[in-house]
Design a protein around this motif. Structure first.
Motif, PDB file in Angstrom:
ATOM      1  N   LYS A  77      -0.289   3.127   5.032  1.00 50.85           N
ATOM      2  CA  LYS A  77       0.659   2.024   5.187  1.00 50.85           C
ATOM      3  C   LYS A  77       2.075   2.605   5.145  1.00 50.85           C
ATOM      4  N   MET A  78       2.929   2.100   5.998  1.00 56.54           N
ATOM      5  CA  MET A  78       4.272   2.679   6.101  1.00 56.54           C
ATOM      6  C   MET A  78       5.259   2.031   5.132  1.00 56.54           C
ATOM      7  N   GLU A  79       6.163   2.875   4.641  1.00 58.70           N
ATOM      8  CA  GLU A  79       7.257   2.396   3.813  1.00 58.70           C
ATOM      9  C   GLU A  79       8.524   2.310   4.672  1.00 58.70           C
ATOM     10  N   VAL A  80       9.513   1.584   4.173  1.00 58.23           N
ATOM     11  CA  VAL A  80      10.774   1.440   4.882  1.00 58.23           C
ATOM     12  C   VAL A  80      11.851   2.198   4.106  1.00 58.23           C
ATOM     13  N   VAL A  81      12.498   3.145   4.779  1.00 56.44           N
ATOM     14  CA  VAL A  81      13.590   3.891   4.153  1.00 56.44           C
ATOM     15  C   VAL A  81      14.893   3.215   4.567  1.00 56.44           C
ATOM     16  N   VAL A  82      15.621   2.715   3.582  1.00 57.49           N
ATOM     17  CA  VAL A  82      16.910   2.071   3.850  1.00 57.49           C
ATOM     18  C   VAL A  82      18.014   3.007   3.387  1.00 57.49           C
ATOM     19  N   SER A  83      18.948   3.330   4.284  1.00 60.32           N
ATOM     20  CA  SER A  83      20.098   4.130   3.861  1.00 60.32           C
ATOM     21  C   SER A  83      21.297   3.207   3.686  1.00 60.32           C
ATOM     22  N   THR A  84      22.076   3.512   2.669  1.00 60.95           N
ATOM     23  CA  THR A  84      23.228   2.689   2.308  1.00 60.95           C
ATOM     24  C   THR A  84      24.461   3.573   2.186  1.00 60.95           C
ATOM     25  N   ALA A  85      25.463   3.277   2.992  1.00 61.47           N
ATOM     26  CA  ALA A  85      26.697   4.064   2.925  1.00 61.47           C
ATOM     27  C   ALA A  85      27.802   3.234   2.313  1.00 61.47           C
ATOM     28  N   TYR A  86      28.669   3.869   1.545  1.00 62.04           N
ATOM     29  CA  TYR A  86      29.925   3.242   1.155  1.00 62.04           C
ATOM     30  C   TYR A  86      31.024   4.240   1.481  1.00 62.04           C
TER      31      TYR A  86
ATOM     32  N   ASP B  85       4.921   6.494   6.448  1.00 57.18           N
ATOM     33  CA  ASP B  85       4.006   6.478   5.309  1.00 57.18           C
ATOM     34  C   ASP B  85       4.377   7.632   4.373  1.00 57.18           C
ATOM     35  N   LEU B  86       4.975   7.304   3.259  1.00 56.34           N
ATOM     36  CA  LEU B  86       5.433   8.336   2.324  1.00 56.34           C
ATOM     37  C   LEU B  86       4.525   8.446   1.098  1.00 56.34           C
ATOM     38  N   SER B  87       3.441   7.644   1.078  1.00 55.67           N
ATOM     39  CA  SER B  87       2.514   7.734  -0.052  1.00 55.67           C
ATOM     40  C   SER B  87       1.132   8.223   0.377  1.00 55.67           C
ATOM     41  N   GLY B  88       0.898   8.265   1.693  1.00 51.87           N
ATOM     42  CA  GLY B  88      -0.368   8.805   2.181  1.00 51.87           C
ATOM     43  C   GLY B  88      -1.519   7.829   2.198  1.00 51.87           C
ATOM     44  N   ASP B  89      -1.210   6.506   2.105  1.00 51.63           N
ATOM     45  CA  ASP B  89      -2.286   5.502   2.108  1.00 51.63           C
ATOM     46  C   ASP B  89      -2.476   4.854   3.475  1.00 51.63           C
TER      47      ASP B  89
ATOM     48  N   LEU C 182       3.616  -2.320   9.501  1.00 54.39           N
ATOM     49  CA  LEU C 182       3.595  -1.507   8.284  1.00 54.39           C
ATOM     50  C   LEU C 182       2.195  -1.070   7.874  1.00 54.39           C
ATOM     51  N   GLU C 183       1.261  -2.022   7.826  1.00 52.20           N
ATOM     52  CA  GLU C 183      -0.083  -1.705   7.322  1.00 52.20           C
ATOM     53  C   GLU C 183      -1.115  -1.528   8.423  1.00 52.20           C
ATOM     54  N   GLY C 184      -0.699  -1.749   9.683  1.00 54.90           N
ATOM     55  CA  GLY C 184      -1.634  -1.574  10.781  1.00 54.90           C
ATOM     56  C   GLY C 184      -2.658  -2.678  10.887  1.00 54.90           C
ATOM     57  N   ASP C 185      -2.250  -3.913  10.540  1.00 56.56           N
ATOM     58  CA  ASP C 185      -3.197  -5.041  10.636  1.00 56.56           C
ATOM     59  C   ASP C 185      -3.111  -5.734  11.990  1.00 56.56           C
ATOM     60  N   GLY C 186      -2.306  -5.196  12.888  1.00 54.02           N
ATOM     61  CA  GLY C 186      -2.199  -5.778  14.220  1.00 54.02           C
ATOM     62  C   GLY C 186      -1.147  -6.862  14.335  1.00 54.02           C
ATOM     63  N   VAL C 187      -0.533  -7.221  13.217  1.00 53.71           N
ATOM     64  CA  VAL C 187       0.558  -8.210  13.240  1.00 53.71           C
ATOM     65  C   VAL C 187       1.858  -7.464  12.955  1.00 53.71           C
TER      66      VAL C 187
END
Ligand SMILES: [Ca+2]
Ligand SMILES: [Ca+2]
Length: 334
Positions: free
Chosen positions: A297-306, A291-295, A224-229
């Motif tokens: 670091k990546m965000e996680v997009v979760v989709s939820t279906a019902y 990365d949806l904020s431009g910093d 997510l943040e590119g810290d290598g872990v």
């Protein structure tokens, strides 16, 4: 009888001539158009194997190898990659990097905080949007602000190629009017050797559902943040196809993150059916890791279906104390 055969023969010849005439005039015109759309004017640059596809007024860019560029521990790669990105993502960008789904806007990050879309969007129409979906890098265009998803009337924009985001029941991604690299760090699917099925089994057991060998629907290695872990995103799920609740149905999305040498598990969404009369079943997917904020670091997009709807949520990993937090979302359904 001969006469009849001659007449039928004559009619056949006339039909044949008419058919040939149409094929040669109007028909050939249509054929050319179809060939252009289907075959696409394709240019491939060998630099980073980018395929550009032009269809009408929308431009789609696909980079097959775009998901894996970072080597663990490589902290200088971010600057390099964002330089590359600004070259490949020319466009008309919105004043704010607005994040949208096909049936409504989620919001944007204004530089200091997330803004949930409510009534006024920072768009005029004709903006470019990068598609944030797994295994896909593309750009489309969006219209001006309008109400979508009747009768909910979400404020949003119509995308020229909203089908690129995905479809019910997911995975479903988002689109963002931003020029930066959406995946500056590793995002790759891999196969389970049993480790994550065991972990999923433990998590389901903690909730009272005994599933010795749960189904792993998605398994992603991301940094997510590119810290290598690397962080690991897991979706475990077994649901009925129409998403009508059946006893023992389960769907859960969770993330493993190493914090100070220890693996921590954060659940981003969960649904289990113990009683079909009361329990609702949801189907979770990871729609995108971007990365949806431009910093950087990546965000996680979760989709939820019902069974008659679909939603998307953007989770930002805030810090080790707070963990992943849902920041903006949108949904459509009844
Ligand atoms: Ca990491
Ligand atoms: Ca970010």
């Amino acid at each position: 009888v001969n006469r009849t055969i001659w007449i039928l023969g004559g009619v056949f010849v006339v039909l044949l001539v008419v058919l040939i005439f149409f094929l040669n005039s109007d028909g050939s015109g249509d054929l050319t158009t179809t060939t252009l759309l289907a075959g696409e004017s394709t240019t491939t640059s060998d630099a980073d194997s980018t395929t550009t596809t032009t269809t009408g007024d929308a431009t789609t860019t696909t980079s097959p190898g775009e998901t894996t560029t970072t080597t663990p521990g490589d902290t200088t790669s971010t600057a390099q990659e964002s330089t590359t990105t600004s070259e490949t993502t020319d466009g008309e960008w919105a004043d704010e990097a607005i994040v949208v789904a096909g049936w409504g806007a989620l919001g944007w990050f204004d530089g200091s905080s997330w803004v949930q879309a409510e009534d006024s969007l920072p768009v005029v129409g004709g903006e470019s949007y990068q598609i944030a979906a797994l295994d896909l890098s593309a750009v489309t265009t969006g219209g001006s602000q309008e109400l979508l998803c009747e009768p909910l009337d979400n404020v949003g924009v119509q995308l020229a190629h909203e089908e690129l985001l995905g479809e019910w029941p997911g995975p479903y991604g988002v689109a963002i009017s931003a020029p930066w690299s959406l995946t500056p760090h590793i995002v790759e699917a891999f196969s389970d050797d049993g480790t994550y099925a065991d972990l999923a089994s433990d998590l389901l057991a903690e909730r009272g559902l005994d599933v010795p060998n749960p189904v792993i629907k998605q398994l992603l290695r991301v940094d997510l943040e590119g810290d290598g872990v690397n962080e690991i995103l897991v979706v475990t799920e077994d649901v009925s196809p129409g998403l009508t609740p059946v006893v023992g149905d389960y769907s859960m999305v969770f993330m493993n993150k190493v914090i100070e040498g220890e693996v921590q598990v954060a659940v981003l969404g969960e649904a289990i059916v113990f009683d079909p009369d009361f329990d609702f079943i949801l189907s979770f997917s990871v729609g995108s890791v971007s990365d949806l904020s431009g910093d950087g670091k990546m965000e996680v997009v979760v989709s939820t279906a019902y069974y008659e709807g679909l939603g998307v949520e953007v989770f930002e990993y805030v810090n080790d104390d707070i963990g992943p937090l849902s920041q903006i979302s949108a949904g459509c359904g009844s």
